[in-house]
Structures are given as structure tokens and as C-alpha cells.
Design a protein around this motif. Structure first.
Motif, mmCIF file in Angstrom:
data_model
loop_
_atom_site.group_PDB
_atom_site.id
_atom_site.type_symbol
_atom_site.label_atom_id
_atom_site.label_comp_id
_atom_site.label_asym_id
_atom_site.label_seq_id
_atom_site.Cartn_x
_atom_site.Cartn_y
_atom_site.Cartn_z
ATOM 1 N N LEU A 14 0.829 -1.207 0.000
ATOM 2 C CA LEU A 14 0.000 0.000 0.000
ATOM 3 C C LEU A 14 0.859 1.251 0.000
ATOM 4 C CD1 LEU A 14 -2.724 -1.208 2.533
ATOM 5 C CD2 LEU A 14 -2.858 -1.182 0.025
ATOM 6 N N ASP A 15 1.976 1.207 0.694
ATOM 7 C CA ASP A 15 2.921 2.333 0.656
ATOM 8 C C ASP A 15 3.431 2.561 -0.760
ATOM 9 O OD1 ASP A 15 3.109 3.593 3.104
ATOM 10 O OD2 ASP A 15 4.581 2.199 3.907
ATOM 11 N N ALA A 16 3.711 1.463 -1.469
ATOM 12 C CA ALA A 16 4.222 1.579 -2.839
ATOM 13 C C ALA A 16 3.176 2.221 -3.755
ATOM 14 C CB ALA A 16 4.619 0.204 -3.367
ATOM 15 N N LEU A 17 1.912 1.865 -3.585
ATOM 16 C CA LEU A 17 0.845 2.483 -4.367
ATOM 17 C C LEU A 17 0.689 3.966 -4.015
ATOM 18 C CD1 LEU A 17 -2.008 -0.200 -4.259
ATOM 19 C CD2 LEU A 17 -0.474 0.282 -6.168
ATOM 20 N N ALA A 18 0.835 4.262 -2.725
ATOM 21 C CA ALA A 18 0.601 5.629 -2.244
ATOM 22 C C ALA A 18 1.676 6.611 -2.701
ATOM 23 C CB ALA A 18 0.504 5.632 -0.717
ATOM 24 N N ALA A 48 3.158 -2.856 -11.407
ATOM 25 C CA ALA A 48 2.290 -3.331 -12.487
ATOM 26 C C ALA A 48 0.944 -2.613 -12.472
ATOM 27 C CB ALA A 48 2.100 -4.841 -12.360
ATOM 28 N N ILE A 49 0.382 -2.437 -11.282
ATOM 29 C CA ILE A 49 -0.918 -1.769 -11.170
ATOM 30 C C ILE A 49 -0.810 -0.312 -11.563
ATOM 31 C CG2 ILE A 49 -2.690 -1.022 -9.516
ATOM 32 C CD1 ILE A 49 -2.250 -3.685 -8.044
ATOM 33 N N LEU A 50 0.215 0.365 -11.084
ATOM 34 C CA LEU A 50 0.388 1.778 -11.406
ATOM 35 C C LEU A 50 0.652 1.974 -12.902
ATOM 36 C CD1 LEU A 50 2.507 2.865 -8.302
ATOM 37 C CD2 LEU A 50 0.113 3.431 -8.758
ATOM 38 N N GLY A 51 1.310 1.010 -13.509
ATOM 39 C CA GLY A 51 1.539 1.090 -14.941
ATOM 40 C C GLY A 51 0.250 0.911 -15.744
ATOM 41 N N ASP A 110 -6.566 -17.051 -17.548
ATOM 42 C CA ASP A 110 -7.054 -17.107 -18.926
ATOM 43 C C ASP A 110 -8.577 -17.137 -18.975
ATOM 44 O OD1 ASP A 110 -4.394 -17.290 -20.061
ATOM 45 O OD2 ASP A 110 -4.353 -19.348 -19.327
ATOM 46 N N LYS A 111 -9.198 -17.811 -18.005
ATOM 47 C CA LYS A 111 -10.660 -17.869 -17.967
ATOM 48 C C LYS A 111 -11.246 -16.487 -17.699
ATOM 49 C CE LYS A 111 -10.448 -22.558 -16.061
ATOM 50 N NZ LYS A 111 -10.606 -23.258 -17.338
ATOM 51 N N PHE A 112 -10.640 -15.739 -16.796
ATOM 52 C CA PHE A 112 -11.097 -14.372 -16.539
ATOM 53 C C PHE A 112 -10.915 -13.515 -17.788
ATOM 54 C CE2 PHE A 112 -11.216 -15.289 -12.023
ATOM 55 C CZ PHE A 112 -12.179 -14.397 -11.545
ATOM 56 N N ALA A 113 -9.740 -13.597 -18.404
ATOM 57 C CA ALA A 113 -9.450 -12.776 -19.579
ATOM 58 C C ALA A 113 -10.415 -13.088 -20.716
ATOM 59 C CB ALA A 113 -8.006 -12.987 -20.023
ATOM 60 N N ALA A 114 -10.749 -14.370 -20.892
ATOM 61 C CA ALA A 114 -11.650 -14.764 -21.973
ATOM 62 C C ALA A 114 -13.073 -14.286 -21.719
ATOM 63 C CB ALA A 114 -11.631 -16.282 -22.138
ATOM 64 N N GLY A 115 -13.455 -14.186 -20.441
ATOM 65 C CA GLY A 115 -14.829 -13.815 -20.120
ATOM 66 C C GLY A 115 -15.089 -12.322 -20.108
ATOM 67 N N ILE A 116 -14.110 -11.533 -19.737
ATOM 68 C CA ILE A 116 -14.284 -10.086 -19.601
ATOM 69 C C ILE A 116 -14.364 -9.438 -20.983
ATOM 70 C CG2 ILE A 116 -13.125 -7.963 -18.828
ATOM 71 C CD1 ILE A 116 -11.999 -9.646 -16.477
ATOM 72 N N SER A 117 -15.347 -8.555 -21.166
ATOM 73 C CA SER A 117 -15.528 -7.941 -22.489
ATOM 74 C C SER A 117 -14.564 -6.792 -22.734
ATOM 75 C CB SER A 117 -16.971 -7.453 -22.652
ATOM 76 O OG SER A 117 -17.268 -6.438 -21.722
ATOM 77 N N GLY A 118 -14.115 -6.132 -21.667
ATOM 78 C CA GLY A 118 -13.184 -5.022 -21.812
ATOM 79 C C GLY A 118 -11.770 -5.507 -22.107
ATOM 80 N N LYS A 119 -10.889 -4.570 -22.379
ATOM 81 C CA LYS A 119 -9.478 -4.883 -22.627
ATOM 82 C C LYS A 119 -8.875 -5.563 -21.407
ATOM 83 C CE LYS A 119 -5.016 -2.567 -23.246
ATOM 84 N NZ LYS A 119 -4.333 -1.248 -23.319
ATOM 85 N N THR A 120 -8.112 -6.626 -21.626
ATOM 86 C CA THR A 120 -7.469 -7.332 -20.518
ATOM 87 C C THR A 120 -5.997 -7.569 -20.811
ATOM 88 O OG1 THR A 120 -7.992 -9.524 -21.417
ATOM 89 C CG2 THR A 120 -9.586 -8.567 -19.868
ATOM 90 N N GLU A 121 -5.252 -7.731 -19.731
ATOM 91 C CA GLU A 121 -3.841 -8.122 -19.838
ATOM 92 C C GLU A 121 -3.514 -8.996 -18.644
ATOM 93 O OE1 GLU A 121 0.393 -5.867 -19.358
ATOM 94 O OE2 GLU A 121 -0.941 -5.060 -20.907
#
Length: 261
Positions: free
Chosen positions: A43-47, A254-257, A221-232
Motif C-alpha cells: 500500500l505504501d508503494a501504491l501511495a 504493475a498496477i500503477l503502470g 485465462d478464464k477471466f481474460a476470456a470472459g471479460i468484455s473489456g481490454k485485458t492483460e
């Protein structure tokens, strides 16, 4: 680590803790299995780049016994939305891990306007009998640290009572967190979330620890295949199920990027 600002909101007659730290655009985080009894380096890294807002879910550390009045999956989803709104996170970026990741995905599916961009760390919610997830409630206590973290010491550090504190409430709170998660996800973490994944239009980053012993890698992969929005999909070497505990800087980067402020 810096101490976050602590406030509370009331949901269904129970108090839920809200931690806030940092500056910049808001980024919410819903914690993983066991919740967050204390502030962590991730959380410090995100902050460093964002205003990080961390609501406690009912029954998890900081959430009192709010889980005791949530009798259905819909109850949990409505309570999660209410907490996010009360925390000022409506329309913000949202990240979640494990059980918190599943609820973050549900909110993004049912109320698309609530979530701008999404990051999910090995979320619960799916089940494939040909590649079953590990049942966290069927484990011996001594096996739990190595099940959730590649380095068991990271789990043990999170759960260790603060130095000088000898409150009987501390271990009770940890047990309550497992009970709260069971009320949502038992058995086997399966909430049939796959039916709602196509409703997620928010750009979604899927993060998986390379050494995850709870949720198989194929579930990304199952999440990525199911989600309609852009995924990575991004795999974090040297991390277990709660990758944010094992590799806090790598996961935060990765999240901040994915969600540049």
C-alpha cells in the motif's frame, strides 16, 4: 511505513474502517483472504503515486461483525458497493486481491459506472472441476502460511500481533476473517462469476503469482476470456496467491503502470 489516516463508515449498523494515504487520483483496494489487520508495504508503494483508499469489508479486520447480517451473495455485493461509495471511490480505479478481487470484479460487472479501471490479483469466483482451486477452509493451520504466500514469513508477519499488544481481540479478528470469507465463497470459492464477467467493460489487469497454490494459473485465462473489456495478464515470479505480500513493489508497479495517474 507511513501511518495511514483512519476513518470509518457505517454499513448495516456496523462500522467499517477506511484507510487513506498518499496523494493524486484515487485508487481503491479490496484486500485478499484474511483481510488486512495492519498496513502493508504494498500500500505504501501504491501511495507514492496515488491516493490509496482501503475499505475494510464486513467481518474482516476493521469490519466488526458486519458479515453476520449478510445472508446472500447479493447482500455482499450491495454492502461492497455501499462501502465503496461511502469511501468516495465511486467512479475511481479499483484493485482487489483474492476474495476482494472477486468482489471488485462483481462491482465492475453490475455497476460499470462505479469502476474506471480494474486490477485483479488472483480473484476468487470461478471453479473448474478439471482444474480445481484449493479449498482454503480445509487446511491445517500450520499449512496456511505456505499456501497463501511463496514466503510463509510474509503471511506470518501480517498476522503477528503488533509488538507490545496482548489483546484477545487480535486472534479473534483473524478467525472472524476466515468466517466472513466462507460466508461469501464456501465451498471452493465458486460464485459462478463467469456468468457476469461479460458485463465487465473496464480495462482489467489480471495479476497472478507464479507460485499460486490456491487459484491455478489457468484461471487467469478464464477471466481474460470472459471479460468484455481490454485485458492483460501479468505473472509475478516468486509470488504466491497473495502476490502483494510476497512481491509488493512488483505488484504495485504493475498496477500503477496499468492505471497511470
Amino acid at each position: 511505513m507511513a501511518e495511514p489516516k483512519t476513518s470509518t463508515v457505517e454499513v448495516n449498523g456496523f462500522s467499517c474502517r477506511i484507510w487513506t494515504a498518499g496523494s493524486g487520483p484515487k485508487l481503491g483496494f479490496l484486500a485478499g483472504f484474511g483481510g488486512l489487520p495492519k498496513w502493508i508495504p504494498f500500500l505504501d508503494a501504491l501511495a507514492k503515486e496515488r491516493t490509496v483508499i482501503v475499505p475494510s469489508l464486513p467481518g474482516f479486520p476493521g469490519g466488526e461483525r458486519g458479515h453476520s447480517v449478510l445472508d446472500s451473495h447479493l447482500d455482499w455485493l450491495l454492502a461492497t458497493r455501499q462501502i465503496l461509495e461511502a469511501a468516495g471511490l465511486a467512479g475511481a480505479d479499483l484493485a482487489g486481491s483474492s476474495v476482494g478481487g472477486s468482489l471488485a470484479a462483481e462491482v465492475a460487472a453490475l455497476w460499470p459506472q462505479m469502476v474506471q479501471r480494474l486490477a485483479l490479483i488472483a480473484p476468487f469466483g470461478l471453479f473448474d472441476e478439471n482444474d480445481p482451486a484449493t479449498d482454503p477452509w480445509a487446511q491445517r493451520p500450520g499449512d496456511v502460511p505456505s499456501l497463501f504466500c511463496a514466503d510463509p514469513a510474509n503471511w506470518e508477519a501480517l498476522k503477528a500481533a503488533p509488538e507490545g499488544q496482548n489483546s484477545p481481540e487480535w486472534p479473534i479478528e483473524q478467525v472472524r476473517a476466515g468466517e466472513a470469507a466462507a460466508r461469501i465463497f464456501w465451498p471452493l470459492g465458486n460464485t459462478k462469476l463467469e456468468k457476469r464477467l461479460p458485463l465487465i467493460s473496464a480495462p482489467t489487469l489480471l495479476l497472478w503469482g507464479a507460485d499460486d497454490k490456491i487459484m491455478p494459473r489457468g484461471y487467469a485465462d478464464k477471466f481474460a476470456a470472459g471479460i468484455s473489456g481490454k485485458t492483460e495478464i501479468k505473472i509475478i515470479p516468486g509470488a504466491g496467491h497473495l502476490a502483494e505480500l510476497d512481491k509488493p513493489n512488483e505488484v504495485a508497479t504493475a498496477i500503477l503502470g496499468w492505471m497511470p495517474g
